[in-house]
Design a protein around this motif. Sequence first.
Motif, PDB file in Angstrom:
ATOM      1  N   ILE A 162       8.424 -17.514  -6.023  1.00  0.00           N
ATOM      2  CA  ILE A 162       8.947 -16.854  -5.812  1.00  0.00           C
ATOM      3  C   ILE A 162      10.353 -17.299  -4.908  1.00  0.00           C
ATOM      4  CG2 ILE A 162       9.531 -15.220  -3.463  1.00  0.00           C
ATOM      5  CD1 ILE A 162       6.329 -14.396  -3.891  1.00  0.00           C
ATOM      6  N   GLU A 191      10.577  -9.708   2.972  1.00  0.00           N
ATOM      7  CA  GLU A 191      10.320 -11.537   2.065  1.00  0.00           C
ATOM      8  C   GLU A 191       8.756 -11.262   2.063  1.00  0.00           C
ATOM      9  OE1 GLU A 191      12.279 -14.550   2.282  1.00  0.00           O
ATOM     10  OE2 GLU A 191      14.534 -13.753   1.975  1.00  0.00           O
ATOM     11  N   PHE A 241       2.193  -9.743  -3.776  1.00  0.00           N
ATOM     12  CA  PHE A 241       1.836 -10.980  -5.331  1.00  0.00           C
ATOM     13  C   PHE A 241       0.246 -11.677  -4.590  1.00  0.00           C
ATOM     14  CE2 PHE A 241       6.428 -10.653  -5.567  1.00  0.00           C
ATOM     15  CZ  PHE A 241       6.294 -10.298  -6.990  1.00  0.00           C
ATOM     16  N   GLU A 265       4.711 -18.855  -3.443  1.00  0.00           N
ATOM     17  CA  GLU A 265       6.196 -18.658  -1.634  1.00  0.00           C
ATOM     18  C   GLU A 265       6.798 -19.721  -2.968  1.00  0.00           C
ATOM     19  OE1 GLU A 265       6.970 -19.021   1.946  1.00  0.00           O
ATOM     20  OE2 GLU A 265       4.792 -19.703   1.837  1.00  0.00           O
ATOM     21  N   ILE A 318      10.015 -15.120  -9.475  1.00  0.00           N
ATOM     22  CA  ILE A 318       9.158 -14.109  -9.641  1.00  0.00           C
ATOM     23  C   ILE A 318       9.419 -12.986  -8.868  1.00  0.00           C
ATOM     24  CG2 ILE A 318       6.869 -12.959  -9.079  1.00  0.00           C
ATOM     25  CD1 ILE A 318       5.372 -16.119  -9.494  1.00  0.00           C
ATOM     26  N   HIS A 319       9.855 -12.012  -9.707  1.00  0.00           N
ATOM     27  CA  HIS A 319      10.576 -10.646  -9.190  1.00  0.00           C
ATOM     28  C   HIS A 319       9.334  -9.442  -8.942  1.00  0.00           C
ATOM     29  CE1 HIS A 319      14.601 -13.200  -8.872  1.00  0.00           C
ATOM     30  NE2 HIS A 319      14.930 -13.343  -9.987  1.00  0.00           N
ATOM     31  N   ARG A 361       6.609  -9.027   0.562  1.00  0.00           N
ATOM     32  CA  ARG A 361       6.476  -8.109  -0.379  1.00  0.00           C
ATOM     33  C   ARG A 361       5.455  -9.781  -0.856  1.00  0.00           C
ATOM     34  NH1 ARG A 361       7.392  -5.882  -4.620  1.00  0.00           N
ATOM     35  NH2 ARG A 361       8.323  -7.608  -5.909  1.00  0.00           N
ATOM     36  N   LEU A 362       5.548 -11.361   0.096  1.00  0.00           N
ATOM     37  CA  LEU A 362       4.798 -12.062  -0.610  1.00  0.00           C
ATOM     38  C   LEU A 362       3.064 -11.979  -0.773  1.00  0.00           C
ATOM     39  CD1 LEU A 362       4.172 -15.447  -1.648  1.00  0.00           C
ATOM     40  CD2 LEU A 362       4.296 -15.371   1.198  1.00  0.00           C
TER      41      LEU A 362
END
Length: 303
Positions: free
Chosen positions: A89, A59, A66, A86, A94-95, A62-63
């Motif tokens: 998501i 996670e 973005f 954050e 948001i994916h 991934r953050l």
Amino acid sequence: MIIPHVEENLDRGRFVMEQAVPERCPCCGEPARIHESRSVENGKDKITKTLFCDNQSCETRRLRQFVHFASQKAMNIEGLSEATLEKFIGKGWIHTYMDIYGLDRHKDEIMNMDGFGEKSWQRLWDAIQGSRNTTFERYLIAMDIPMVGNTASRTLARVFHSDLEEFEDAVHRQYDFTQLPDFGDTLHNNIHEWFYDEENLYIWEVLQQMLYIEKRTTEDNAATIPENPFVGMTVVVTGKVEPYTRSGINEKIESLGAHAGSSLSRKTDYLICGENAGSKLAKAKELGIKVLTPAQFFHMVGE
């Protein structure tokens, strides 16, 4: 100098590296690995160790992707901060990068969030819409291909005429990127490996349909280049060159029709040596590379 870092701990006490480095990612718990890179500095071999998490579903990782995508040097979406991302998501809005351009579906919910209102939402949405008009370089940086930053993206834009399709075709034709200035084996492999990933390729193709990528022809580029002695030359900068940032002076060099290199080699034509210059000055003298002060450089380009 330019990027502060810890060179060595002179008061180690009972510090043991193996005990300090976690075997698993502190964020997702998956196994972590240490990557070693080797370089030569002041004639001495230097080993840099970096801790990596390879879990694509992490996670925090991934953050950060973005955050990078929305950053100023990439898609430049002002207001889409790490804290805001954050929250979005976390709510499942948001994916993928494409979801950012569909956030208007959640407009009412966003306006009711703490720290948001109608004006805040409108500023954010205007920034998102504004990012639809972008450039080859920004799009490439936004994709987060390892080691593809400002310098590499500018080189690729020049070679492939700011055409993403032409660049992608070259990758699929197994183009040898090591033939380009400052492109080594690692960067060559990073580009090819990124495009081998089906998820990356899907995002690369679908996101383009939601954006307008500015294209510049060879004629356009030639028309904007002033007459100067640096056209076609490779120029490297070391130290601080006022009033420019490092990316700013590199953009200035590129605007002159030159290549802004990141490392010295026998193919380098000039080294601009600013304040607090590092080891590149000594290496330039060893290689017989012409060294310029910032004042000499600006005088040669008529500033």
